[in-house]
Design a protein around this motif. Structure first.
Motif, PDB file in Angstrom:
ATOM      1  N   ARG A  32       0.841  -1.205   0.000  1.00  0.00           N
ATOM      2  CA  ARG A  32       0.000   0.000   0.000  1.00  0.00           C
ATOM      3  C   ARG A  32       0.875   1.253   0.000  1.00  0.00           C
ATOM      4  O   ARG A  32       0.674   2.176   0.778  1.00  0.00           O
ATOM      5  CB  ARG A  32      -0.922   0.000   1.232  1.00  0.00           C
ATOM      6  CG  ARG A  32      -1.855  -1.199   1.286  1.00  0.00           C
ATOM      7  CD  ARG A  32      -2.424  -1.405   2.674  1.00  0.00           C
ATOM      8  NE  ARG A  32      -3.366  -2.500   2.745  1.00  0.00           N
ATOM      9  CZ  ARG A  32      -3.023  -3.785   2.853  1.00  0.00           C
ATOM     10  NH1 ARG A  32      -1.738  -4.128   2.913  1.00  0.00           N
ATOM     11  NH2 ARG A  32      -3.941  -4.738   2.910  1.00  0.00           N
ATOM     12  N   ARG A  33       1.838   1.307  -0.878  1.00  0.00           N
ATOM     13  CA  ARG A  33       2.821   2.400  -0.861  1.00  0.00           C
ATOM     14  C   ARG A  33       2.177   3.776  -1.048  1.00  0.00           C
ATOM     15  O   ARG A  33       2.547   4.726  -0.368  1.00  0.00           O
ATOM     16  CB  ARG A  33       3.879   2.174  -1.945  1.00  0.00           C
ATOM     17  CG  ARG A  33       4.825   1.023  -1.647  1.00  0.00           C
ATOM     18  CD  ARG A  33       5.952   1.000  -2.655  1.00  0.00           C
ATOM     19  NE  ARG A  33       6.883  -0.092  -2.392  1.00  0.00           N
ATOM     20  CZ  ARG A  33       8.034  -0.253  -3.024  1.00  0.00           C
ATOM     21  NH1 ARG A  33       8.396   0.610  -3.942  1.00  0.00           N
ATOM     22  NH2 ARG A  33       8.823  -1.272  -2.730  1.00  0.00           N
ATOM     23  N   ASP A  34       1.248   3.898  -1.982  1.00  0.00           N
ATOM     24  CA  ASP A  34       0.609   5.194  -2.215  1.00  0.00           C
ATOM     25  C   ASP A  34      -0.154   5.655  -0.984  1.00  0.00           C
ATOM     26  O   ASP A  34      -0.101   6.837  -0.608  1.00  0.00           O
ATOM     27  CB  ASP A  34      -0.348   5.119  -3.414  1.00  0.00           C
ATOM     28  CG  ASP A  34       0.396   5.111  -4.744  1.00  0.00           C
ATOM     29  OD1 ASP A  34       1.623   5.348  -4.745  1.00  0.00           O
ATOM     30  OD2 ASP A  34      -0.265   4.866  -5.779  1.00  0.00           O
ATOM     31  N   ALA A  35      -0.862   4.733  -0.339  1.00  0.00           N
ATOM     32  CA  ALA A  35      -1.627   5.091   0.862  1.00  0.00           C
ATOM     33  C   ALA A  35      -0.696   5.538   1.975  1.00  0.00           C
ATOM     34  O   ALA A  35      -0.986   6.500   2.702  1.00  0.00           O
ATOM     35  CB  ALA A  35      -2.471   3.908   1.321  1.00  0.00           C
ATOM     36  N   VAL A  36       0.441   4.860   2.134  1.00  0.00           N
ATOM     37  CA  VAL A  36       1.409   5.248   3.164  1.00  0.00           C
ATOM     38  C   VAL A  36       1.969   6.627   2.859  1.00  0.00           C
ATOM     39  O   VAL A  36       2.101   7.474   3.748  1.00  0.00           O
ATOM     40  CB  VAL A  36       2.558   4.220   3.248  1.00  0.00           C
ATOM     41  CG1 VAL A  36       3.604   4.677   4.254  1.00  0.00           C
ATOM     42  CG2 VAL A  36       2.018   2.856   3.646  1.00  0.00           C
ATOM     43  N   PHE A  37       2.295   6.865   1.599  1.00  0.00           N
ATOM     44  CA  PHE A  37       2.886   8.146   1.202  1.00  0.00           C
ATOM     45  C   PHE A  37       1.961   9.309   1.539  1.00  0.00           C
ATOM     46  O   PHE A  37       2.382  10.281   2.177  1.00  0.00           O
ATOM     47  CB  PHE A  37       3.202   8.128  -0.293  1.00  0.00           C
ATOM     48  CG  PHE A  37       3.838   9.396  -0.784  1.00  0.00           C
ATOM     49  CD1 PHE A  37       5.179   9.657  -0.533  1.00  0.00           C
ATOM     50  CD2 PHE A  37       3.101  10.341  -1.491  1.00  0.00           C
ATOM     51  CE1 PHE A  37       5.771  10.840  -0.972  1.00  0.00           C
ATOM     52  CE2 PHE A  37       3.680  11.511  -1.940  1.00  0.00           C
ATOM     53  CZ  PHE A  37       5.022  11.768  -1.685  1.00  0.00           C
TER      54      PHE A  37
ATOM     55  N   TRP B 185      13.007   2.150  -1.018  1.00  0.00           N
ATOM     56  CA  TRP B 185      14.043   1.558  -1.858  1.00  0.00           C
ATOM     57  C   TRP B 185      13.761   0.141  -2.346  1.00  0.00           C
ATOM     58  O   TRP B 185      14.340  -0.304  -3.327  1.00  0.00           O
ATOM     59  CB  TRP B 185      15.392   1.549  -1.131  1.00  0.00           C
ATOM     60  CG  TRP B 185      15.408   0.744   0.145  1.00  0.00           C
ATOM     61  CD1 TRP B 185      15.239   1.212   1.410  1.00  0.00           C
ATOM     62  CD2 TRP B 185      15.603  -0.676   0.272  1.00  0.00           C
ATOM     63  NE1 TRP B 185      15.308   0.176   2.324  1.00  0.00           N
ATOM     64  CE2 TRP B 185      15.541  -0.988   1.659  1.00  0.00           C
ATOM     65  CE3 TRP B 185      15.834  -1.713  -0.633  1.00  0.00           C
ATOM     66  CZ2 TRP B 185      15.696  -2.289   2.142  1.00  0.00           C
ATOM     67  CZ3 TRP B 185      15.979  -3.016  -0.154  1.00  0.00           C
ATOM     68  CH2 TRP B 185      15.916  -3.283   1.218  1.00  0.00           C
ATOM     69  N   TYR B 186      12.873  -0.582  -1.662  1.00  0.00           N
ATOM     70  CA  TYR B 186      12.682  -1.995  -2.022  1.00  0.00           C
ATOM     71  C   TYR B 186      12.016  -2.147  -3.392  1.00  0.00           C
ATOM     72  O   TYR B 186      11.056  -1.445  -3.708  1.00  0.00           O
ATOM     73  CB  TYR B 186      11.835  -2.716  -0.966  1.00  0.00           C
ATOM     74  CG  TYR B 186      11.589  -4.158  -1.349  1.00  0.00           C
ATOM     75  CD1 TYR B 186      12.581  -5.116  -1.181  1.00  0.00           C
ATOM     76  CD2 TYR B 186      10.380  -4.542  -1.923  1.00  0.00           C
ATOM     77  CE1 TYR B 186      12.373  -6.439  -1.562  1.00  0.00           C
ATOM     78  CE2 TYR B 186      10.157  -5.858  -2.301  1.00  0.00           C
ATOM     79  CZ  TYR B 186      11.163  -6.797  -2.118  1.00  0.00           C
ATOM     80  OH  TYR B 186      10.953  -8.095  -2.516  1.00  0.00           O
ATOM     81  N   ARG B 187      12.546  -3.084  -4.181  1.00  0.00           N
ATOM     82  CA  ARG B 187      11.953  -3.448  -5.464  1.00  0.00           C
ATOM     83  C   ARG B 187      11.809  -4.963  -5.533  1.00  0.00           C
ATOM     84  O   ARG B 187      12.759  -5.685  -5.199  1.00  0.00           O
ATOM     85  CB  ARG B 187      12.836  -2.967  -6.622  1.00  0.00           C
ATOM     86  CG  ARG B 187      12.970  -1.453  -6.720  1.00  0.00           C
ATOM     87  CD  ARG B 187      11.650  -0.787  -7.072  1.00  0.00           C
ATOM     88  NE  ARG B 187      11.754   0.668  -7.119  1.00  0.00           N
ATOM     89  CZ  ARG B 187      11.579   1.480  -6.098  1.00  0.00           C
ATOM     90  NH1 ARG B 187      11.270   0.968  -4.894  1.00  0.00           N
ATOM     91  NH2 ARG B 187      11.688   2.780  -6.227  1.00  0.00           N
TER      92      ARG B 187
ATOM     93  N   LEU C 244      11.274   1.219   9.757  1.00  0.00           N
ATOM     94  CA  LEU C 244      10.548   0.235   8.963  1.00  0.00           C
ATOM     95  C   LEU C 244       9.949   0.856   7.706  1.00  0.00           C
ATOM     96  O   LEU C 244       9.928   0.237   6.641  1.00  0.00           O
ATOM     97  CB  LEU C 244       9.454  -0.417   9.801  1.00  0.00           C
ATOM     98  CG  LEU C 244       9.934  -1.223  11.020  1.00  0.00           C
ATOM     99  CD1 LEU C 244       8.747  -1.726  11.827  1.00  0.00           C
ATOM    100  CD2 LEU C 244      10.819  -2.390  10.601  1.00  0.00           C
ATOM    101  N   ASN C 245       9.474   2.095   7.822  1.00  0.00           N
ATOM    102  CA  ASN C 245       8.912   2.781   6.658  1.00  0.00           C
ATOM    103  C   ASN C 245       9.965   3.041   5.590  1.00  0.00           C
ATOM    104  O   ASN C 245       9.644   3.174   4.399  1.00  0.00           O
ATOM    105  CB  ASN C 245       8.283   4.113   7.077  1.00  0.00           C
ATOM    106  CG  ASN C 245       6.932   3.939   7.740  1.00  0.00           C
ATOM    107  OD1 ASN C 245       6.311   2.881   7.628  1.00  0.00           O
ATOM    108  ND2 ASN C 245       6.471   4.969   8.430  1.00  0.00           N
TER     109      ASN C 245
ATOM    110  N   ARG D  89      17.762  -7.549  -5.341  1.00  0.00           N
ATOM    111  CA  ARG D  89      18.647  -8.617  -4.872  1.00  0.00           C
ATOM    112  C   ARG D  89      18.028  -9.457  -3.766  1.00  0.00           C
ATOM    113  O   ARG D  89      18.287 -10.662  -3.672  1.00  0.00           O
ATOM    114  CB  ARG D  89      19.952  -7.967  -4.371  1.00  0.00           C
ATOM    115  CG  ARG D  89      21.024  -8.946  -3.937  1.00  0.00           C
ATOM    116  CD  ARG D  89      22.316  -8.209  -3.649  1.00  0.00           C
ATOM    117  NE  ARG D  89      22.147  -7.221  -2.600  1.00  0.00           N
ATOM    118  CZ  ARG D  89      22.275  -7.473  -1.289  1.00  0.00           C
ATOM    119  NH1 ARG D  89      22.549  -8.716  -0.891  1.00  0.00           N
ATOM    120  NH2 ARG D  89      22.124  -6.533  -0.386  1.00  0.00           N
ATOM    121  N   LEU D  90      17.215  -8.838  -2.918  1.00  0.00           N
ATOM    122  CA  LEU D  90      16.653  -9.537  -1.763  1.00  0.00           C
ATOM    123  C   LEU D  90      15.147  -9.730  -1.902  1.00  0.00           C
ATOM    124  O   LEU D  90      14.437  -8.848  -2.392  1.00  0.00           O
ATOM    125  CB  LEU D  90      16.934  -8.740  -0.479  1.00  0.00           C
ATOM    126  CG  LEU D  90      18.409  -8.527  -0.104  1.00  0.00           C
ATOM    127  CD1 LEU D  90      18.520  -7.564   1.056  1.00  0.00           C
ATOM    128  CD2 LEU D  90      19.073  -9.851   0.231  1.00  0.00           C
TER     129      LEU D  90
END
Length: 206
Positions: free
Chosen positions: A101-106, A169-171, A163-164, A175-176
């Motif tokens: 929910r990246r947009d909602a968090v932003f 950066w995560y995609r 945590l936020n 790599r992870l």
């Protein structure tokens, strides 16, 4: 104004919220007009008022729905008894829930200033409930001589901020894996608050 029979409100309503969320996250609340939202959904601007009285209400509905979903998901989780494990579970939960929910968090952080004082107070109460859940874990860990925390409220905010940071950066194709990121971050959070073994032994002995 009555909604016409067969207007598919159960379809258009969610589309309005999805379009508003996307546009607010991309351009900012102040820069987005109701006309833009209507165009994104594919309806006349006047039709939006069948689903929301104004843009302020739409913003509050988006932010409060996000917090209600977050709190409901947190309450539904089965928490272990030990505070060390509780903190690990909370950290993993926070990353996993918010990643989807990246947009909602932003907009939950960036658009708070655009809420009316009344709406801000309502949303702030929900945010505090979530923060309190984490703080209670820290307090329990202190009482069990597992955590060494100078200020539980400050530490709560620091952990949530940490945590936020994953969201920036995560995609998925990186790599992870997300599961691995959750494991690393939950370990880092635990190490940040864990009491030194020598100090814990001393306190238990006393």
């Amino acid at each position: 104004m009555a909604r016409k029979t067969g207007s598919h409100s159960d379809i258009t309503g969610p589309k309005v919220r999805e379009a508003a969320l996307r546009l607010f996250a991309e351009h900012g609340f102040a820069a987005v007009s109701m006309r833009q939202i209507a165009k994104e959904v594919g309806v006349q601007a006047g039709a939006l008022y069948l689903y929301t009285p104004d843009k302020q209400t739409l913003l509050f509905d988006l932010l409060s729905a996000h917090m209600r979903d977050l709190l409901a998901a947190l309450r539904a989780m089965e928490m272990p008894e030990h505070p060390v494990r509780q903190l690990e579970v909370f950290a993993r939960f926070h990353i996993r829930f918010h990643m989807a929910r990246r947009d909602a968090v932003f907009i939950s952080y960036m658009e708070l200033r655009n809420l009316t004082p009344e709406n801000f107070a309502k949303l702030d109460a929900m945010r505090r409930e979530y923060e309190t859940a984490l703080e209670q874990i820290l307090i329990a860990g202190q009482k069990a001589h597992e955590f060494d925390v100078d200020d539980t409220k400050l530490t709560t905010m620091a952990i949530i901020s940490m945590l936020n940071g994953v969201l920036t950066w995560y995609r998925p194709d990186g790599r992870l894996s997300l599961e691995r990121v959750e494991a690393i971050y939950s370990d880092m959070v635990g190490k940040a608050v864990r009491m030194a073994r020598s100090k814990r032994k001393k306190l238990v002995a006393e």
